[in-house]
Scaffold this motif. Structure first.
Motif, short mmCIF file in Angstrom:
data_model
loop_
_atom_site.label_atom_id
_atom_site.label_comp_id
_atom_site.label_asym_id
_atom_site.label_seq_id
_atom_site.Cartn_x
_atom_site.Cartn_y
_atom_site.Cartn_z
N GLU A 89 0.84 -1.21 0.00
CA GLU A 89 0.00 0.00 0.00
C GLU A 89 0.87 1.25 0.00
OE1 GLU A 89 -2.96 2.69 -0.19
OE2 GLU A 89 -3.11 0.54 -0.60
N LEU A 90 1.91 1.27 0.79
CA LEU A 90 2.82 2.41 0.83
C LEU A 90 3.49 2.62 -0.53
CD1 LEU A 90 4.30 4.63 2.42
CD2 LEU A 90 5.98 2.91 3.08
N ILE A 91 3.93 1.54 -1.15
CA ILE A 91 4.55 1.63 -2.47
C ILE A 91 3.55 2.14 -3.50
CG2 ILE A 91 5.51 0.24 -4.37
CD1 ILE A 91 6.86 -1.48 -2.14
N THR A 92 2.32 1.67 -3.42
CA THR A 92 1.27 2.14 -4.33
C THR A 92 1.06 3.64 -4.18
OG1 THR A 92 0.18 -0.02 -4.29
CG2 THR A 92 -1.16 1.85 -5.00
N ILE A 95 3.99 5.38 -5.79
CA ILE A 95 3.87 5.33 -7.26
C ILE A 95 2.88 6.38 -7.74
CG2 ILE A 95 3.01 3.92 -9.19
CD1 ILE A 95 4.27 1.47 -7.73
N ASN A 96 1.74 6.47 -7.07
CA ASN A 96 0.73 7.45 -7.46
C ASN A 96 1.27 8.87 -7.36
OD1 ASN A 96 -1.12 5.42 -7.98
ND2 ASN A 96 -2.09 5.57 -5.99
N GLU A 100 1.94 11.56 -10.48
CA GLU A 100 1.45 12.95 -10.50
C GLU A 100 2.60 13.93 -10.72
OE1 GLU A 100 -0.86 13.89 -7.01
OE2 GLU A 100 -2.06 12.07 -7.22
N VAL A 101 3.70 13.71 -10.06
CA VAL A 101 4.87 14.58 -10.22
C VAL A 101 5.37 14.52 -11.66
CG1 VAL A 101 7.30 14.90 -9.56
CG2 VAL A 101 5.56 14.51 -7.79
N LYS A 102 5.44 13.32 -12.21
CA LYS A 102 5.89 13.17 -13.59
C LYS A 102 4.96 13.90 -14.55
CE LYS A 102 6.75 9.80 -17.22
NZ LYS A 102 6.57 8.43 -17.66
#
Length: 128
Positions: A89-92, A95-96, A100-102
């Protein structure tokens, strides 16, 4: 086993092993009269767990939790799985956030005329 031997077996540096000892992630080994550390199979197994857990992204504190679960005779597999699911969950979430930053950076880059002028819409947008 001496520190160099166990380090080679696990794929860690002696410095890392001493750090894990200092942070009490790894139990202190027996010291011989000459001051050399003497590691056991239990140390080897703990270091293997730490190395693998760190390789897949677990923090030191998360490693501490995994070691505690591993050593507990009362552990339940569901407790171990819960720890893994929390990490997923933390990795997800990370990633999200990175997605958004990308997207934001891509949008900024697309606004740039990429020429020799001194005006830069990227900096203008970042200054808002």
């Amino acid at each position: 086993m001496k520190i160099g031997e166990i380090a080679k077996l696990v794929g860690l540096t002696p410095k890392s092993i001493r750090f894990y000892e200092a942070t009490q992630l790894l139990d202190a080994p027996f010291r011989q009269k000459n001051g050399y550390r003497q590691y056991t199979q239990a140390h080897l197994q703990t270091l293997k767990l730490i190395k693998r857990a760190r390789d897949v992204g677990f923090s030191l504190e998360e490693c501490r939790t995994l070691i505690s679960l591993w050593r507990s005779p009362c552990r339940k597999s569901e407790d171990v799985n819960k720890t893994i699911l929390q990490k997923i969950e933390l990795i997800t979430q990370q990633i999200n956030l990175l997605t958004e930053v990308k997207a934001t950076l891509t949008k900024l880059s697309d606004q740039c005329p990429n020429n020799q002028q001194s005006t830069c819409p990227i900096l203008s947008e970042l200054l808002k």
